[in-house]
Design a protein around this motif. Structure first.
Motif, PDB file in Angstrom:
ATOM      1  N   PRO A 223       3.747   0.233   8.943  1.00 39.37           N
ATOM      2  CA  PRO A 223       2.365  -0.086   9.310  1.00 39.37           C
ATOM      3  C   PRO A 223       1.588   1.127   9.815  1.00 39.37           C
ATOM      4  O   PRO A 223       0.401   1.281   9.519  1.00 39.37           O
ATOM      5  CB  PRO A 223       2.536  -1.137  10.416  1.00 39.37           C
ATOM      6  N   LEU A 224       2.259   2.017  10.572  1.00 43.45           N
ATOM      7  CA  LEU A 224       1.577   3.185  11.111  1.00 43.45           C
ATOM      8  C   LEU A 224       1.126   4.117   9.997  1.00 43.45           C
ATOM      9  O   LEU A 224      -0.010   4.634  10.027  1.00 43.45           O
ATOM     10  CB  LEU A 224       2.499   3.933  12.075  1.00 43.45           C
ATOM     11  N   ARG A 225       1.969   4.333   9.010  1.00 37.90           N
ATOM     12  CA  ARG A 225       1.595   5.208   7.898  1.00 37.90           C
ATOM     13  C   ARG A 225       0.478   4.591   7.065  1.00 37.90           C
ATOM     14  O   ARG A 225      -0.403   5.295   6.572  1.00 37.90           O
ATOM     15  CB  ARG A 225       2.816   5.495   7.025  1.00 37.90           C
ATOM     16  N   LEU A 226       0.508   3.273   6.923  1.00 35.90           N
ATOM     17  CA  LEU A 226      -0.559   2.614   6.179  1.00 35.90           C
ATOM     18  C   LEU A 226      -1.884   2.733   6.925  1.00 35.90           C
ATOM     19  O   LEU A 226      -2.935   2.950   6.310  1.00 35.90           O
ATOM     20  CB  LEU A 226      -0.203   1.136   5.967  1.00 35.90           C
ATOM     21  N   CYS A 227      -1.826   2.620   8.254  1.00 33.35           N
ATOM     22  CA  CYS A 227      -3.041   2.797   9.053  1.00 33.35           C
ATOM     23  C   CYS A 227      -3.579   4.215   8.915  1.00 33.35           C
ATOM     24  O   CYS A 227      -4.804   4.427   8.874  1.00 33.35           O
ATOM     25  CB  CYS A 227      -2.753   2.492  10.521  1.00 33.35           C
ATOM     26  N   ALA A 228      -2.675   5.198   8.834  1.00 36.06           N
ATOM     27  CA  ALA A 228      -3.100   6.591   8.665  1.00 36.06           C
ATOM     28  C   ALA A 228      -3.822   6.785   7.340  1.00 36.06           C
ATOM     29  O   ALA A 228      -4.848   7.477   7.268  1.00 36.06           O
ATOM     30  CB  ALA A 228      -1.886   7.518   8.748  1.00 36.06           C
ATOM     31  N   VAL A 229      -3.301   6.154   6.285  1.00 36.53           N
ATOM     32  CA  VAL A 229      -3.957   6.239   4.975  1.00 36.53           C
ATOM     33  C   VAL A 229      -5.362   5.657   5.047  1.00 36.53           C
ATOM     34  O   VAL A 229      -6.336   6.252   4.564  1.00 36.53           O
ATOM     35  CB  VAL A 229      -3.126   5.499   3.907  1.00 36.53           C
ATOM     36  N   GLY A 230      -5.484   4.490   5.663  1.00 36.72           N
ATOM     37  CA  GLY A 230      -6.792   3.845   5.770  1.00 36.72           C
ATOM     38  C   GLY A 230      -7.770   4.652   6.597  1.00 36.72           C
ATOM     39  O   GLY A 230      -8.942   4.789   6.232  1.00 36.72           O
ATOM     40  N   ALA A 231      -7.290   5.203   7.725  1.00 38.39           N
ATOM     41  CA  ALA A 231      -8.171   5.974   8.610  1.00 38.39           C
ATOM     42  C   ALA A 231      -8.662   7.247   7.928  1.00 38.39           C
ATOM     43  O   ALA A 231      -9.851   7.596   8.012  1.00 38.39           O
ATOM     44  CB  ALA A 231      -7.436   6.317   9.898  1.00 38.39           C
TER      45      ALA A 231
ATOM     46  N   ALA B 284      -0.682   8.829   1.797  1.00 37.90           N
ATOM     47  CA  ALA B 284      -0.266   7.782   0.866  1.00 37.90           C
ATOM     48  C   ALA B 284       1.096   8.097   0.270  1.00 37.90           C
ATOM     49  O   ALA B 284       1.941   7.195   0.087  1.00 37.90           O
ATOM     50  CB  ALA B 284      -1.306   7.634  -0.242  1.00 37.90           C
ATOM     51  N   GLY B 285       1.336   9.376  -0.027  1.00 38.69           N
ATOM     52  CA  GLY B 285       2.643   9.767  -0.542  1.00 38.69           C
ATOM     53  C   GLY B 285       3.746   9.498   0.463  1.00 38.69           C
ATOM     54  O   GLY B 285       4.833   8.988   0.116  1.00 38.69           O
ATOM     55  N   ARG B 286       3.507   9.809   1.709  1.00 43.15           N
ATOM     56  CA  ARG B 286       4.500   9.551   2.753  1.00 43.15           C
ATOM     57  C   ARG B 286       4.723   8.048   2.943  1.00 43.15           C
ATOM     58  O   ARG B 286       5.842   7.611   3.232  1.00 43.15           O
ATOM     59  CB  ARG B 286       4.072  10.204   4.068  1.00 43.15           C
ATOM     60  N   TRP B 287       3.656   7.268   2.796  1.00 45.84           N
ATOM     61  CA  TRP B 287       3.807   5.824   2.909  1.00 45.84           C
ATOM     62  C   TRP B 287       4.681   5.271   1.783  1.00 45.84           C
ATOM     63  O   TRP B 287       5.497   4.366   2.000  1.00 45.84           O
ATOM     64  CB  TRP B 287       2.431   5.168   2.884  1.00 45.84           C
ATOM     65  N   LEU B 288       4.530   5.832   0.573  1.00 48.14           N
ATOM     66  CA  LEU B 288       5.361   5.384  -0.542  1.00 48.14           C
ATOM     67  C   LEU B 288       6.830   5.708  -0.299  1.00 48.14           C
ATOM     68  O   LEU B 288       7.720   4.948  -0.703  1.00 48.14           O
ATOM     69  CB  LEU B 288       4.882   6.045  -1.841  1.00 48.14           C
ATOM     70  N   PHE B 289       7.100   6.830   0.364  1.00 53.97           N
ATOM     71  CA  PHE B 289       8.480   7.191   0.687  1.00 53.97           C
ATOM     72  C   PHE B 289       9.090   6.183   1.664  1.00 53.97           C
ATOM     73  O   PHE B 289      10.198   5.710   1.475  1.00 53.97           O
ATOM     74  CB  PHE B 289       8.537   8.588   1.314  1.00 53.97           C
ATOM     75  N   ARG B 290       8.340   5.880   2.701  1.00 52.73           N
ATOM     76  CA  ARG B 290       8.839   4.949   3.721  1.00 52.73           C
ATOM     77  C   ARG B 290       7.674   4.137   4.253  1.00 52.73           C
ATOM     78  O   ARG B 290       7.005   4.530   5.205  1.00 52.73           O
ATOM     79  CB  ARG B 290       9.529   5.718   4.849  1.00 52.73           C
ATOM     80  N   PRO B 291       7.433   2.977   3.645  1.00 52.85           N
ATOM     81  CA  PRO B 291       6.298   2.147   4.064  1.00 52.85           C
ATOM     82  C   PRO B 291       6.446   1.644   5.498  1.00 52.85           C
ATOM     83  O   PRO B 291       7.425   0.971   5.827  1.00 52.85           O
ATOM     84  CB  PRO B 291       6.326   0.981   3.071  1.00 52.85           C
TER      85      PRO B 291
END
Length: 230
Positions: free
Chosen positions: A184-192, A175-182
């Motif tokens: 779709p792949l990073r968001l999927c990683a957070v969800g998974a 989630a922290g990495r997604w906030l740095f650079r949103p």
């Protein structure tokens, strides 16, 4: 001490966990009480069923329409399926190895989370010796707290919590990495990773769900504020 030394600090904590988990001896395939529930569940999955044999899990099972089910999440059982699909020689002997793997995942995730948090707080500032010592001490304290206590017994209850902790920390880091650079792949990683935490130990994984809700709210408020300012 340098940033490259921090994983070595984690390794010391993992080594202490390993020694305690194996009762001071090298026994990765040891048997203990309450150590075969996930093997039974994995066998049930392989047979296309959710329920386990009657009486196989004692008072930990509950009956639905005359069938025995366990309340544990499915992840530790799913992890066993590739091995149990080809052999039955390790049934009831995989809890120790699973807990070790979960602790390694936790150590890596905790290290990555500390680096992500630092990027938020310090940016590209030079790393100081005091910061390195404090970070190493924090990493050791985190891994020798509740996770070390879980190493007191290789049982399914502790195994589920170990995986819940590992995936919760990994999801927070993602989630922290997604906030740095949103993306779709990073968001999927957070969800998974969040789903994996819930599927390991619900009472532990619910924390990441609450945390992700806060992240979404904070990100949404940040965008609204930026839009109004623009």
């Amino acid at each position: 001490i340098s940033p490259a030394d921090l994983p070595a600090v984690d390794l010391l904590a993992v080594a202490a966990f390993t020694w305690l988990l194996m009762v001071g001896r090298w026994a990765p395939l040891q048997r203990q009480y309450y150590d075969n529930f996930f093997d039974l569940q994995a066998r049930a999955f392989l047979n296309g069923r959710w329920d386990v044999p009657a009486g196989s899990v004692g008072f930990e099972g509950f009956l639905i329409d005359g069938r025995t089910h366990v309340y544990f999440g499915p992840w530790p059982a799913l992890l066993r399926i590739p091995l149990l699909a080809v052999t039955d020689r390790v049934d009831g002997r995989l809890t120790t190895l699973s807990m070790l793997l979960a602790t390694v995942v936790l150590a890596v995730a905790a290290y990555r989370l500390s680096m992500t948090v630092r990027a938020f707080v310090r940016g590209d500032a030079a790393v100081t010796r005091r910061e390195l010592v404090a970070t190493a001490a924090l990493a050791f304290a985190v891994l020798t707290g509740p996770p070390l206590w879980l190493g007191s017994a290789a049982v399914v209850h502790h195994e589920a919590i170990c995986w819940g902790l590992a995936f919760t920390v990994a999801a927070l880091e993602a989630a922290g990495r997604w906030l740095f650079r949103p993306t779709p792949l990073r968001l999927c990683a957070v969800g998974a990773l969040g789903a994996a935490a819930i599927s390991s130990r619900q009472s532990v994984g619910i924390g990441i769900v609450a945390g992700l809700v806060l992240v979404v709210v904070a990100a949404g408020l940040g965008r609204v504020t930026a839009a109004r300012g623009g």
